[in-house]
Design a protein around this motif. Structure first.
Motif, PDB file in Angstrom:
ATOM      1  N   ASP A  20       5.024  -3.496   0.003  1.00 28.96           N
ATOM      2  CA  ASP A  20       3.561  -3.777  -0.029  1.00 28.96           C
ATOM      3  C   ASP A  20       2.961  -4.629   1.192  1.00 28.96           C
ATOM      4  O   ASP A  20       1.940  -3.936   1.518  1.00 28.96           O
ATOM      5  CB  ASP A  20       3.353  -4.813  -1.378  1.00 28.96           C
ATOM      6  CG  ASP A  20       3.630  -4.003  -2.502  1.00 28.96           C
ATOM      7  OD1 ASP A  20       3.731  -2.974  -2.896  1.00 28.96           O
ATOM      8  OD2 ASP A  20       3.968  -4.835  -3.765  1.00 28.96           O
ATOM      9  N   GLN A  21       3.727  -5.670   1.511  1.00 29.21           N
ATOM     10  CA  GLN A  21       3.110  -6.119   2.875  1.00 29.21           C
ATOM     11  C   GLN A  21       3.117  -5.094   3.833  1.00 29.21           C
ATOM     12  O   GLN A  21       2.379  -5.253   4.922  1.00 29.21           O
ATOM     13  CB  GLN A  21       3.966  -7.393   3.182  1.00 29.21           C
ATOM     14  CG  GLN A  21       3.815  -8.503   2.109  1.00 29.21           C
ATOM     15  CD  GLN A  21       4.735  -9.565   1.926  1.00 29.21           C
ATOM     16  OE1 GLN A  21       5.966  -9.350   2.608  1.00 29.21           O
ATOM     17  NE2 GLN A  21       4.389 -10.805   1.962  1.00 29.21           N
ATOM     18  N   GLU A  22       4.290  -4.307   4.103  1.00 25.86           N
ATOM     19  CA  GLU A  22       4.092  -3.359   5.255  1.00 25.86           C
ATOM     20  C   GLU A  22       3.518  -2.140   5.275  1.00 25.86           C
ATOM     21  O   GLU A  22       2.938  -1.870   6.218  1.00 25.86           O
ATOM     22  CB  GLU A  22       5.981  -2.825   5.108  1.00 25.86           C
ATOM     23  CG  GLU A  22       6.154  -1.819   6.188  1.00 25.86           C
ATOM     24  CD  GLU A  22       6.568  -2.465   7.548  1.00 25.86           C
ATOM     25  OE1 GLU A  22       6.669  -1.828   8.389  1.00 25.86           O
ATOM     26  OE2 GLU A  22       6.818  -3.597   7.582  1.00 25.86           O
ATOM     27  N   TYR A  23       3.065  -2.055   3.920  1.00 26.85           N
ATOM     28  CA  TYR A  23       2.038  -0.919   3.680  1.00 26.85           C
ATOM     29  C   TYR A  23       0.556  -1.526   4.171  1.00 26.85           C
ATOM     30  O   TYR A  23      -0.217  -0.886   4.664  1.00 26.85           O
ATOM     31  CB  TYR A  23       1.905  -0.476   2.340  1.00 26.85           C
ATOM     32  CG  TYR A  23       0.742   0.377   2.002  1.00 26.85           C
ATOM     33  CD1 TYR A  23       0.772   1.758   2.511  1.00 26.85           C
ATOM     34  CD2 TYR A  23      -0.118  -0.082   1.150  1.00 26.85           C
ATOM     35  CE1 TYR A  23      -0.311   2.607   2.200  1.00 26.85           C
ATOM     36  CE2 TYR A  23      -1.253   1.128   1.020  1.00 26.85           C
ATOM     37  CZ  TYR A  23      -1.210   2.225   1.389  1.00 26.85           C
ATOM     38  OH  TYR A  23      -2.285   3.407   1.096  1.00 26.85           O
ATOM     39  N   GLN A  24       0.399  -2.958   3.938  1.00 14.69           N
ATOM     40  CA  GLN A  24      -1.087  -3.363   4.136  1.00 14.69           C
ATOM     41  C   GLN A  24      -0.830  -3.510   5.821  1.00 14.69           C
ATOM     42  O   GLN A  24      -2.032  -3.568   6.327  1.00 14.69           O
ATOM     43  CB  GLN A  24      -0.957  -4.934   3.633  1.00 14.69           C
ATOM     44  CG  GLN A  24      -0.969  -4.972   2.205  1.00 14.69           C
ATOM     45  CD  GLN A  24      -2.482  -3.938   1.582  1.00 14.69           C
ATOM     46  OE1 GLN A  24      -3.475  -4.246   2.464  1.00 14.69           O
ATOM     47  NE2 GLN A  24      -2.083  -3.288   0.798  1.00 14.69           N
TER      48      GLN A  24
END
Length: 53
Positions: A20-24
């Protein structure tokens, strides 16, 4: 004999955080301000599309 370290396949996610953080990170870096990817000109990928790419 010299030993060589090889990164694991999941290296980036482990060091940057969760998927999720990588997608952000992807959204904030690739967005051209109009919802398109600056490298392709195509609409930004959804989370599911991004996971599969």
């Amino acid at each position: 004999m010299e030993k060589t370290l090889l990164p694991a396949e999941t290296w980036q996610t482990q060091n940057r955080g969760t998927n999720d953080q990588e997608y952000q990170i992807y959204l904030s870096c690739a967005n051209d301000g109009r919802g398109n990817d600056i490298t392709t000109g195509q609409p930004l990928k959804t989370y599911d599309q991004w996971l599969k790419s």
